[in-house]
Design a protein around this motif. Structure first.
Motif, short mmCIF file in Angstrom:
data_model
loop_
_atom_site.label_atom_id
_atom_site.label_comp_id
_atom_site.label_asym_id
_atom_site.label_seq_id
_atom_site.Cartn_x
_atom_site.Cartn_y
_atom_site.Cartn_z
N PHE A 590 19.63 -12.20 8.50
CA PHE A 590 18.55 -11.23 8.77
C PHE A 590 18.80 -9.94 8.00
CE2 PHE A 590 18.06 -13.47 13.08
CZ PHE A 590 17.19 -14.38 12.52
N ALA A 591 20.06 -9.55 7.88
CA ALA A 591 20.37 -8.33 7.14
C ALA A 591 20.02 -8.48 5.66
CB ALA A 591 21.85 -8.00 7.31
N ILE A 593 17.78 -10.50 4.38
CA ILE A 593 16.32 -10.50 4.26
C ILE A 593 15.79 -9.08 4.38
CG2 ILE A 593 14.19 -11.27 5.34
CD1 ILE A 593 15.65 -13.83 6.14
N GLY A 594 16.35 -8.32 5.31
CA GLY A 594 15.91 -6.94 5.48
C GLY A 594 16.19 -6.09 4.25
N LEU A 595 17.35 -6.30 3.64
CA LEU A 595 17.67 -5.56 2.42
C LEU A 595 16.70 -5.90 1.29
CD1 LEU A 595 21.57 -5.75 2.40
CD2 LEU A 595 20.16 -3.73 2.79
N ILE A 597 13.59 -7.06 1.60
CA ILE A 597 12.28 -6.47 1.90
C ILE A 597 12.32 -4.97 1.67
CG2 ILE A 597 10.61 -6.07 3.73
CD1 ILE A 597 11.39 -8.79 4.89
N GLY A 598 13.41 -4.34 2.07
CA GLY A 598 13.53 -2.91 1.87
C GLY A 598 13.52 -2.53 0.40
N THR A 602 10.81 -0.28 -1.31
CA THR A 602 11.21 0.93 -2.02
C THR A 602 10.65 0.95 -3.43
OG1 THR A 602 13.26 1.02 -0.73
CG2 THR A 602 13.18 2.29 -2.79
#
Length: 764
Positions: A590-591, A593-595, A597-598, A602
């Motif tokens: 999840f981390a 994937i979050g990175l 997407i972030g 950005t």
């Protein structure tokens, strides 16, 4: 060339990147023999397969080598000079030749003028002032029905006396014949004289061949022919038997090896290979068996030879070496006589002879030579030649009419290519139009061998489609006619131009053919295609990647299901322990994937912020720059290749010899291929009945676009992105407020810092 001819003031026009001569006056045409061959567009072309009058091409191809060259055209122009009043009369390409255009001041012109008037009189048009090809065909039909038609050739017409008819038939069989105007084979005075001379020489020779030179009587000639055919094989056989007697160990090698009589790849025995094998089985000093064990290729000739010479054999079924030499000795006088046999007198014929004088016989030859039939034939042939409108003159009139009608058009397709570059005309090598994929290709050229053609045609830098065209013969009897063409696609794109694509080919006679694409040479077609090609390639790339990803996921799901099913079948359900949830591993996923997407967010935010910081007039320039960055290289490459398109290699592959490149620029390319367009006075309804059910989705889509635009505008107004709000309300901008605040803080801060703290603050 004389000095005056070399100094003729030619006029040229730059067409297709090549200086092409202008032929518009009689002097231009008359001086063609002084024009440098390097300045002719074509050096040679095929005499067939062109969209041109085949009779005219046949007249130009005098040596019948299926080629038309510069000397052929110059010769015909020189032939026209003394026969026409002015050469510029051919420029109009009129179907009729005015009688006033024939030059009556020269001997050649006077004869043709007289013949033309005689032809018109024959077809009951004595007052006509012009003659056409139709008039000539009608005159030919009338002459064909006449006993004398002026060509000097007499066919075996039943209206002649019986001995004259027999004389003509015998002469045609022995000497050959020529065609009368009616199309029937006959003879002229030249053939008749040669026939009589050949008969006389042959009869003198025949009388000199006595019984001493014909030991086999009437069979001597046939035996001699068989000996000529068999001599090498019989000599070879007896040589092998003698070697076998001299060296018995070589006997096996002298016979047939098994490997020489095996079948060929098609399962059949080859006659050529068998004919080279020995005539019969070789044994030491063995006579030749004339009935058994003979090589099958020679069997019939050997048996016939044995039957004819059986009187000279001790054993009728066998031929010894001594008997063979005796037969050759007996035939030696005949061989000498045959070598002295006279040959036929050479004459020009269109039909080959069918028999020899030997078949005619000495009795018939003597009968002809002792009669006056040859003299009476000569009188009839002379009368036919003196008939008005002689065939030779009729042929010259026809030649004049055909050149007056078609020669100038040939010049416009040979000396220069004005017909091709004139958008209102069609060149001689353009065989029709190909309709395919909503477009019409007018540059279509016939092809005989695709594999040979495309090797050279590839250098034309044109997008080429080779099509196999078929149509039924009229009336529809089930049989089909096939032809192959190559069509140049010079407008539009190549998205759906594939092998196997079907179209319709319309030839110049308005016959429609079913066309199927069998081969494509891919080249740039147009700048329009080059502009959008990068986006299409990117779209295809994304689609392919999505398809690959979806396919891999689908396959992975299938593999996982199959593996699970196998595990279930192997391990009992009661013993299967539930898998534990790995919180640490899931958190890592999840981390990540979050990175991702972030990072994407950005990047999008950074791009959006950069765009919002631009002035309003700078935004279109950004999109134009992106468009040029993406499409620019593709357009530049296509533009360079489109400038290299040339007609020369395409025609060279079809048998032409071309001077120069003959470029096809963007404008001409757009004219050679037309796209589907609505007529100017047509009306169009944009409401598609098949799309009514999607109307509400379109309303939702445009409403969402409108709401997005309003929200974006409100946000920009709130942020005062373009300083519009400040200008309209007179309020200071956010930048000025910040500056003012910073300035006031800088002023007040020192004073505040100089104030001493109170006792309360100290205690605190």
């Amino acid at each position: 060339m004389d000095q005056k001819s070399q100094g003729y003031a030619w006029k040229f026009q730059r067409i297709g990147g090549l200086d092409q001569v202008i032929l518009s006056t009689a002097d231009d045409i008359a001086h063609l023999n002084t024009l440098d061959p390097k300045l002719w567009v074509a050096l040679s072309c095929p005499a067939s397969g062109l969209e041109f009058d085949q009779k005219t091409l046949s007249l130009l191809d005098k040596d019948k080598d299926d080629r038309i060259r510069i000397p052929d055209i110059i010769d015909e122009v020189n032939w026209l000079k003394p026969r026409l009043t002015r050469l510029d009369s051919i420029v109009a390409c009129a179907n009729e030749l005015p009688l006033s255009a024939i030059n009556s001041e020269t001997a050649e012109g006077q004869r043709l003028a007289f013949t033309a008037k005689a032809i018109l009189n024959n077809i009951n048009k004595p007052d006509a002032s012009a003659i056409s090809e139709t008039d000539l065909s009608q005159s030919t039909l009338l002459n064909a029905s006449n006993l004398f038609n002026g060509d000097g050739v007499l066919p075996p017409n039943p209206q002649f006396e019986a001995d004259i008819v027999a004389f003509i038939n015998d002469a045609v069989k022995v000497m050959g014949g020529v065609k009368d105007v009616s199309g029937i084979d006959g003879i002229n005075n030249e053939i008749a004289k040669a026939f009589m001379s050949s008969l006389s020489s042959w009869l003198t020779w025949q009388q000199g061949v006595g019984s001493a030179t014909t030991p086999l009587g009437d069979d001597t000639a046939e035996v001699w022919q068989l000996v000529q055919s068999l001599k090498d094989k019989v000599d070879d056989y007896f040589m092998r038997t003698q070697i076998a007697s001299y060296a018995p160990q070589a006997q096996n090698a002298l016979n047939v090896d098994e490997k020489f009589i095996v079948p060929a790849e098609n399962g059949l025995l080859e006659d050529k290979a068998l004919s080279e094998l020995p005539l019969s089985k070789v044994e030491a000093d063995k006579p030749l068996d004339l009935t058994q064990g003979i090589n099958p290729i020679w069997r019939l000739r050997v048996e016939r030879f044995g039957a004819l010479v059986s009187a000279f054999l001790a054993d009728k079924t066998k031929l010894t070496y001594e008997e063979w030499l005796n037969i050759l000795q007996l035939l030696s006088p005949y061989a000498t006589a045959v070598e002295s046999k006279p040959t036929l007198v050479k004459v020009t014929v269109t039909k080959a002879p069918s028999i020899t004088i030997d078949k005619l016989g000495d009795k018939r030859a003597t009968e002809i030579l002792n009669s006056d039939v040859a003299d009476r034939f000569a009188a009839l042939a002379d009368k036919d030649s003196k008939t008005p409108a002689a065939a030779a003159d009729v042929a010259d009139v026809e030649r004049l009419v055909m050149y007056h009608k078609n020669l100038y058009r040939l010049l416009m397709n040979f000396v220069s290519f004005h017909d091709f570059f004139d958008l209102d005309r069609r060149a001689a090598f353009q065989s029709g139009r190909l309709y395919i994929d909503g477009r019409c290709c007018s540059l279509c050229i016939p092809v005989t061998d695709v594999s040979k053609h495309l090797t050279l045609a590839n250098y034309s830098e044109l997008f080429l489609m080779y099509c196999e065209c078929t149509r039924k013969n009229p009336p529809a009897d089930g049989s089909q006619v096939k032809r192959t063409i190559v069509a140049a696609m010079t407008a539009g794109d190549a998205d759906f131009l594939l092998d196997g694509r079907n179209g319709v080919f319309i030839d110049n006679q308005s016959n429609d053919w079913d066309a199927r694409v069998v081969k494509i040479i891919t080249k740039p077609i147009s700048l329009h295609q080059a502009i959008w090609d990068p986006y299409k390639r990117f779209g295809r790339f994304i689609t392919d990647q999505i398809n690959k990803w979806a396919g891999s996921k689908d396959q992975a799901l299938v593999d996982a299901a199959s593996k699970a099913a196998q595990n279930v079948s192997i391990t009992p359900a009661a013993d299967a322990a539930p898998s534990k949830f790995d919180i640490g591993r899931s958190v890592g996923i999840f981390a990540a994937i979050g990175l991702a997407i972030g990072a994407i967010g950005t990047a999008i935010a950074s791009i959006a912020r950069s765009l919002f910081e631009l002035q309003w007039w700078q935004l279109p320039l950004v999109f134009v720059a992106l468009f040029l960055l993406i499409s620019g290289p593709s357009v530049i490459m296509a533009w360079l290749k489109l400038r290299q398109r040339t007609l020369g290699p395409l025609l060279e592959a079809s048998g032409w010899a071309i001077n120069g490149k003959l470029k096809i620029n963007l404008f001409l390319g757009g004219q050679l291929t037309s796209r589907a367009e609505l007529p100017k006075n047509a009306s169009r309804t944009l409401i598609d009945p098949m799309k009514k059910r999607y109307l509400k989705y379109w309303l939702v889509f445009w409403l969402a676009i409108l709401l997005g635009a309003v929200a974006t505008g409100a946000w920009l107004w709130h942020q005062d992105a373009f300083h519009l709000r400040s200008k309209l309300t007179g309020a200071p901008t956010s930048q000025s407020v910040v500056t003012t605040t910073a300035t006031s803080d800088a002023v007040t801060t020192p004073a505040a810092a100089a104030t001493p703290p109170s006792a309360t603050e100290i205690s605190q």
